[in-house]
Design an enzyme around this catalytic site. Structure first.
Site, PDB file in Angstrom:
ATOM      1  N   TRP A 142      48.577  41.701  60.574  1.00  0.00           N
ATOM      2  CA  TRP A 142      48.715  40.295  60.957  1.00  0.00           C
ATOM      3  C   TRP A 142      49.795  39.668  60.083  1.00  0.00           C
ATOM      4  CZ3 TRP A 142      48.015  36.738  57.085  1.00  0.00           C
ATOM      5  CH2 TRP A 142      47.233  37.118  55.990  1.00  0.00           C
ATOM      6  N   GLU A 172      46.532  33.135  44.717  1.00  0.00           N
ATOM      7  CA  GLU A 172      47.267  34.115  45.524  1.00  0.00           C
ATOM      8  C   GLU A 172      48.775  34.006  45.269  1.00  0.00           C
ATOM      9  OE1 GLU A 172      46.180  36.478  47.478  1.00  0.00           O
ATOM     10  OE2 GLU A 172      44.107  35.979  47.918  1.00  0.00           O
ATOM     11  N   GLU A 215      49.496  41.541  50.095  1.00  0.00           N
ATOM     12  CA  GLU A 215      48.954  40.351  49.425  1.00  0.00           C
ATOM     13  C   GLU A 215      49.843  39.129  49.630  1.00  0.00           C
ATOM     14  OE1 GLU A 215      46.305  39.519  47.651  1.00  0.00           O
ATOM     15  OE2 GLU A 215      45.277  41.438  47.757  1.00  0.00           O
ATOM     16  N   HIS A 262      48.913  36.429  51.987  1.00  0.00           N
ATOM     17  CA  HIS A 262      47.759  35.548  51.739  1.00  0.00           C
ATOM     18  C   HIS A 262      48.208  34.172  51.250  1.00  0.00           C
ATOM     19  CE1 HIS A 262      45.164  39.406  50.995  1.00  0.00           C
ATOM     20  NE2 HIS A 262      45.716  39.362  52.196  1.00  0.00           N
ATOM     21  N   GLU A 303      39.308  42.488  43.476  1.00  0.00           N
ATOM     22  CA  GLU A 303      39.385  42.525  44.941  1.00  0.00           C
ATOM     23  C   GLU A 303      38.056  42.099  45.544  1.00  0.00           C
ATOM     24  OE1 GLU A 303      41.950  42.737  46.694  1.00  0.00           O
ATOM     25  OE2 GLU A 303      43.436  43.896  45.622  1.00  0.00           O
ATOM     26  N   THR A 332      37.703  38.308  45.202  1.00  0.00           N
ATOM     27  CA  THR A 332      38.484  37.541  46.187  1.00  0.00           C
ATOM     28  C   THR A 332      37.891  37.698  47.586  1.00  0.00           C
ATOM     29  OG1 THR A 332      40.042  39.379  46.174  1.00  0.00           O
ATOM     30  CG2 THR A 332      40.724  37.402  45.032  1.00  0.00           C
ATOM     31  N   ASP A 354      41.268  41.716  54.345  1.00  0.00           N
ATOM     32  CA  ASP A 354      42.276  42.458  53.562  1.00  0.00           C
ATOM     33  C   ASP A 354      41.741  42.791  52.176  1.00  0.00           C
ATOM     34  OD1 ASP A 354      44.260  42.408  55.462  1.00  0.00           O
ATOM     35  OD2 ASP A 354      45.673  41.191  54.289  1.00  0.00           O
ATOM     36  N   GLU A 355      41.109  41.804  51.549  1.00  0.00           N
ATOM     37  CA  GLU A 355      40.611  42.008  50.178  1.00  0.00           C
ATOM     38  C   GLU A 355      39.567  43.122  50.159  1.00  0.00           C
ATOM     39  OE1 GLU A 355      42.573  40.526  48.481  1.00  0.00           O
ATOM     40  OE2 GLU A 355      42.724  38.364  48.745  1.00  0.00           O
ATOM     41  N   HIS A 379      41.284  46.385  50.232  1.00  0.00           N
ATOM     42  CA  HIS A 379      41.853  46.678  48.908  1.00  0.00           C
ATOM     43  C   HIS A 379      40.759  47.091  47.921  1.00  0.00           C
ATOM     44  CE1 HIS A 379      45.399  43.778  49.957  1.00  0.00           C
ATOM     45  NE2 HIS A 379      45.496  44.942  50.570  1.00  0.00           N
TER      46      HIS A 379
HETATM   47 FE   LIG Z   1      43.546  41.492  47.234  1.00  0.00          FE
HETATM   48 FE   LIG Z   2      44.793  38.206  48.168  1.00  0.00          FE
END
Ligand SMILES: [Fe+2]
Ligand SMILES: [Fe+2]
Length: 419
Positions: free
Chosen positions: A118, A161, A199, A202, A252, A255, A284-285, A288
């Site tokens: 995305w 971020e 990242e 974000h 991670e 977040t 996403d976090e 990760h």
């Molecule tokens: Fe992250």
């Molecule tokens: Fe992030």
């Protein structure tokens, strides 16, 4: 990774002290910023400024502001604790070299191809479309329903971020895995660059959303970001990838929890689009977190003693939150105040800190480790016993009578927000 607040700041009477990094922050008088003028001294910079003002009278207001900056020292908060470097024995670098292929097969699979990722634009009004203004108005309508305290937390998350350069720097301090050239072909370096690139979306997305919302003071926010990146951070990972990857695993997940909670609250306030934004970042976090915890899982397999000692060491030092040196030029307790609001709204709390630790202990099966040295056994006992200890402290802190207090946040035009 990136980011998130430490909910437990000792200076704050509202919060328990267990997660306080044993350090203080001072604003150093040592640093002077000559703004964007690259003159040898403040004096020659001022002469130069006067020449600009004569030649370009239209720019006087802006130039005056810059002159003010030249006169005032740039005083980033700085970490005051002993900075340990290169604590991993050099022979262990070989472990990470030997894991190159493993990382290629097991780590890089957690990156998404760019074409499948995305992008911030997928969630924002389309500037080239005729409906742009309408889309912006709709966004602002929805944002009107959100309270100031929610915006304070969202802004703090976005600023965290946006300090991404600091986190890439941090990863590149780690011995044996750093990107030696800036375009190194090792799996570790490929991971770090691609992780950073993921990242980067974000902060971009949250920043653009907040700009369009019209609810926050963007200039104050932009200043806070500049201060924060200028301040950097020392998460006390000592160039040691054992410590570094334990730290990133923790962060991670922190977040993931925090963005997940801002998504939940946006939904409760009826802003489904913002909920989708925060939820997408949280996903996403999570991915990760899976990658970083996998690295540490592998280290536990290869070197259980060294890894459990590193885990205990990191937890004794407490996980310093990436944005703990944030400053907006006005509020010396900005991070504590932001953390207190996040705690009150349930976006990131002291309980989350204990939950993350407990999750990691389970994820890495620390209780089941066997064949440890005496030191290793002590470390194992310490980390396994820590989550309930933290919870007890937190419950005790919760039980204390709290004074209702509110403070102005420059991010929301100095409106008062309850802590
Ligand atoms: Fe992250
Ligand atoms: Fe992030």
């Amino acid at each position: 990774m990136a980011l998130k607040l430490n909910p437990t700041i000792a200076q704050s009477p509202k919060l328990p002290a267990f997660a306080l990094p044993p350090m203080a922050s001072l604003r150093s008088p040592k640093f002077f910023m000559a703004s964007t003028l690259r003159s040898g001294s403040n004096c020659s910079a001022l002469i130069f400024v006067n020449e600009i003002k004569k030649s370009y009278p239209d720019t006087n207001e802006f130039v005056d502001r810059e002159v003010d900056n030249i006169k005032k020292p740039f005083t980033p908060p700085r970490e005051v604790h002993v900075q340990v470097t290169h604590s991993m024995p050099p022979q262990k670098i070989e472990i990470f070299k030997s894991l190159e292929d493993w990382a290629d097969q097991n780590l890089l699979v957690h990156l998404k191809p760019v074409e499948k990722c995305w992008q911030p634009q997928d969630f924002l009004p389309e500037p080239s479309s005729d409906g742009f203004h309408e889309q912006v108005m709709e966004l602002r309508e929805r944002a009107r329903e959100l309270p100031d305290d929610y915006f304070v937390v969202l802004v703090g998350d976005m600023i965290t971020e946006e300090a991404l350069p600091t986190y890439q720097t941090m990863l590149n301090t780690l011995d044996g895995v750093r990107d030696e050239t800036g375009a190194s072909p090792t799996s570790w370096a490929i991971w770090t660059r691609a992780w950073t690139a993921e990242e980067n979306r974000h902060g971009d997305l949250l920043n653009k959303y907040l700009y369009l919302s019209g609810r926050v003071d963007m200039r104050q926010i932009e200043k806070t970001i500049q201060y924060l990146i200028g301040s950097g951070m020392d998460p006390r990972t000592e160039n040691n990838p054992y410590l570094g990857f334990i730290y990133t695993s923790f962060q991670e997940r922190a977040t993931f929890i925090s963005h997940g909670n801002t998504a939940r609250l946006a939904k409760e306030h009826g802003d489904l689009k913002l909920a989708q934004i925060c939820g997408t970042i949280a996903a996403d976090e999570k991915r990760h977190e899976t990658a970083y915890t996998k690295i540490v899982e592998k280290l536990f397999e290869i070197d259980p003693d060294g890894t459990v000692l590193a885990f205990a060491d990191m937890m004794r030092k407490k996980i310093a939150m990436p944005a703990h040196l944030m400053y907006d030029g006005r509020d010396d307790n900005l991070f504590d105040n932001f953390s207190a609001v996040a705690q009150r709204l349930g976006v990131y709390t002291a309980k989350d800190y204990a939950d993350i630790l407990e999750f990691l202990v389970g994820r890495w099966k620390v209780e089941k480790l066997s064949g440890l040295s005496g030191e290793g056994l002590k470390a194992q006992e310490y980390v396994c016993g820590l989550p309930p200890r933290i919870r007890r402290l937190e419950e005790r802190a919760q039980g204390r009578v709290k004074q209702a207090r509110s403070v102005p946040f420059s991010w929301v035009y100095d409106r008062q927000v309850s802590l």
